[in-house]
Design a protein around this motif. Structure first.
Motif, short mmCIF file in Angstrom:
data_model
loop_
_atom_site.label_atom_id
_atom_site.label_comp_id
_atom_site.label_asym_id
_atom_site.label_seq_id
_atom_site.Cartn_x
_atom_site.Cartn_y
_atom_site.Cartn_z
N PRO A 266 40.93 38.40 40.35
CA PRO A 266 41.32 38.46 38.94
C PRO A 266 40.10 38.12 38.07
N PHE A 267 40.14 38.57 36.82
CA PHE A 267 39.02 38.36 35.91
C PHE A 267 38.61 36.89 35.83
N ASP A 268 39.62 36.00 35.83
CA ASP A 268 39.35 34.57 35.70
C ASP A 268 38.57 33.98 36.87
N LYS A 269 38.45 34.74 37.95
CA LYS A 269 37.82 34.21 39.16
C LYS A 269 36.45 34.83 39.43
N ALA A 270 35.78 35.31 38.38
CA ALA A 270 34.47 35.94 38.58
C ALA A 270 33.48 34.96 39.20
N ASP A 271 33.55 33.68 38.77
CA ASP A 271 32.62 32.69 39.32
C ASP A 271 32.88 32.48 40.81
N VAL A 272 34.15 32.50 41.19
CA VAL A 272 34.52 32.35 42.60
C VAL A 272 34.01 33.55 43.41
N ALA A 273 34.14 34.73 42.82
CA ALA A 273 33.69 35.95 43.51
C ALA A 273 32.20 35.85 43.83
N LEU A 274 31.40 35.38 42.86
CA LEU A 274 29.96 35.25 43.10
C LEU A 274 29.66 34.21 44.17
N ASP A 275 30.39 33.08 44.12
CA ASP A 275 30.19 32.05 45.15
C ASP A 275 30.58 32.58 46.53
N ASP A 276 31.65 33.36 46.57
CA ASP A 276 32.08 33.94 47.85
C ASP A 276 31.03 34.91 48.40
N LEU A 277 30.38 35.63 47.49
CA LEU A 277 29.34 36.57 47.91
C LEU A 277 28.18 35.81 48.56
N VAL A 278 27.80 34.69 47.96
CA VAL A 278 26.72 33.86 48.52
C VAL A 278 27.10 33.39 49.92
N ALA A 279 28.38 33.03 50.09
CA ALA A 279 28.82 32.40 51.33
C ALA A 279 29.33 33.42 52.36
N ASP A 280 29.04 34.72 52.13
CA ASP A 280 29.49 35.75 53.09
C ASP A 280 31.01 35.78 53.25
N ARG A 281 31.75 35.39 52.23
CA ARG A 281 33.21 35.40 52.34
C ARG A 281 33.83 36.70 51.82
N VAL A 282 32.99 37.62 51.31
CA VAL A 282 33.52 38.87 50.76
C VAL A 282 33.53 39.93 51.85
N HIS A 283 34.68 40.56 52.02
CA HIS A 283 34.83 41.63 52.99
C HIS A 283 34.58 42.94 52.24
N GLY A 284 33.54 43.67 52.58
CA GLY A 284 33.25 44.92 51.86
C GLY A 284 32.72 44.63 50.47
N ALA A 285 33.39 45.21 49.45
CA ALA A 285 32.91 45.08 48.06
C ALA A 285 33.89 44.26 47.23
N ALA A 286 33.37 43.27 46.49
CA ALA A 286 34.21 42.50 45.58
C ALA A 286 34.30 43.24 44.25
N VAL A 287 35.51 43.26 43.66
CA VAL A 287 35.68 43.84 42.32
C VAL A 287 36.52 42.90 41.46
N LEU A 288 36.23 42.87 40.17
CA LEU A 288 37.03 42.11 39.21
C LEU A 288 38.03 43.04 38.56
N ARG A 289 39.30 42.62 38.54
CA ARG A 289 40.33 43.38 37.82
C ARG A 289 40.38 42.84 36.40
N ILE A 290 40.08 43.68 35.44
CA ILE A 290 39.94 43.20 34.07
C ILE A 290 41.04 43.75 33.15
N GLY A 291 41.15 45.06 33.08
CA GLY A 291 42.17 45.65 32.20
C GLY A 291 43.16 46.47 33.01
N ASP A 292 43.84 47.39 32.34
CA ASP A 292 44.83 48.23 33.02
C ASP A 292 44.13 49.21 33.96
N LEU A 293 44.62 49.29 35.19
CA LEU A 293 44.02 50.20 36.16
C LEU A 293 44.55 51.61 35.95
N SER A 294 43.67 52.58 36.11
CA SER A 294 44.14 53.96 36.19
C SER A 294 44.66 54.17 37.60
N PRO A 295 45.74 54.94 37.76
CA PRO A 295 46.32 55.12 39.09
C PRO A 295 45.34 55.81 40.03
#
Ligand SMILES: [Zn+2]
Ligand SMILES: [Zn+2]
Length: 332
Positions: free
Chosen positions: A303-332
């Motif tokens: 979620p958008f509110d967790k951008a800082d966590v996403a970056l920390d997870d990237l440092v710690a190799d906790r991201v599987h594949g690609a991390a993305v932030l969900r910010i607004g309405d998604l297109s289907p």
């Protein structure tokens, strides 16, 4: 609008900012998804010199056009667009003139020179925005916009012969997309990475082998790409190359490369090269090819509110594949 910003001192902080308005030639994008890239970390941590302080990071932006500035004919309100790292080139220098705008000395970058996509809205020059094909969902398109494009350029810089053997060092967002492109085009791919979950993902995607970071691959390689920002990998990757092979270093930042031994690492016409940004043509080609080749990014959404966590997870190799932030309405 809600945004995240950094001043290059190792932290990412929340900010409230006014929604920017598009100047001549610019497009205002309502962001739906923004990919999280290792370069955002280099901006946050000051590995890259600060160009704008504070800056909103993020350069894998997918969204819809909210409004257009004067003189914009290429896009209209409601169009789906992508915003990537490269956002300005001079169009006049020797490199721009010979089709290598990625090397333009006056180039400017999203989320470094100008505010990027860790926000509800962002601006982009219309000439540097991408049309996003209809068959690419937002969360699939976002990782293509940097991880995908840089990897695609790295693959071409690595001069892989048709049906050749490709070594991939490090297996994060960029590598796992690039491996799929290479395999769909007939390559035999060998992955070398410290992370056991990434080795599993590599094998599940069809890699011929997956070993630890400093292992020798089971065969000599025609080409290799170092994705991990680790200079220590350059020597073993060069040593794994067959005669006439090429090693491309894909990162914008690499720790020091230790001394090389000419006989072991370079003789027999092995080539060591770097990859610098991308041209718009690289990006347009990849966005067209990816759905045709069946490339599917493995996405870890935050979620958008967790951008800082996403970056920390990237440092710690906790991201599987690609991390993305969900910010607004998604297109289907
Ligand atoms: Zn130029
Ligand atoms: Zn990036």
């Amino acid at each position: 609008m809600r945004a995240w910003e950094t001043s290059g001192t190792g932290t990412l902080t929340r900010a409230e900012r006014p929604v920017p308005s598009p100047g001549p030639g610019e497009v205002l994008v309502a962001v739906s998804v923004c990919g999280v890239c290792r370069t955002d970390l280099h901006v946050r941590d000051g590995d890259l010199a600060q160009h704008r302080t504070p800056v909103v990071p993020g350069h894998e932006v997918v969204g819809t056009v909210a409004s257009v500035g004067e003189g914009v004919a290429r896009f209209a309100e409601g169009d789906r667009v992508g915003v990537a790292w490269l956002r300005h080139t001079c169009g006049e220098c020797a490199w721009c003139r010979r089709g290598q705008e990625n090397l333009c000395p006056r180039s400017r970058y999203t989320g470094w020179d100008e505010d990027g996509g860790y926000a509800e809205y962002t601006l982009v020059p219309a000439a540097f925005a991408y049309e996003v094909p209809e068959d690419l969902p937002d969360e699939q398109a976002a990782p293509l916009l940097c991880a995908g494009i840089i990897g695609y350029r790295a693959l071409r810089r690595a001069n892989l012969p048709p049906g050749g053997r490709l070594g991939i060092y490090g297996f994060g967002a960029s590598a796992h997309i690039t491996a799929q492109v290479a395999m769909a085009q007939g390559a035999e791919v060998h992955v070398l990475t410290r992370d056991a979950a990434a080795r599993e993902l590599a094998l599940a995607l069809g890699a011929a082998s997956a070993g630890a970071a400093y292992d020798a691959p089971p065969v000599l390689l025609d080409s290799a790409i170092v994705f991990a920002p680790v200079g220590d990998l350059v020597a073993p990757a060069l040593e794994a190359l067959d005669r006439g092979g090429t090693l491309a270093v894909a990162g914008i930042h690499l720790s020091d490369v230790p001394t090389l031994d000419y006989q072991r690492h370079l003789f027999r016409e092995r080539t060591l090269t770097s990859v610098t940004s991308n041209t718009r043509a690289d990006g347009e080609e990849l966005l067209r090819l990816a759905p045709r080749l069946g490339v599917t990014a493995t996405v870890t959404p935050y979620p958008f509110d967790k951008a800082d966590v996403a970056l920390d997870d990237l440092v710690a190799d906790r991201v599987h594949g690609a991390a993305v932030l969900r910010i607004g309405d998604l297109s289907p």
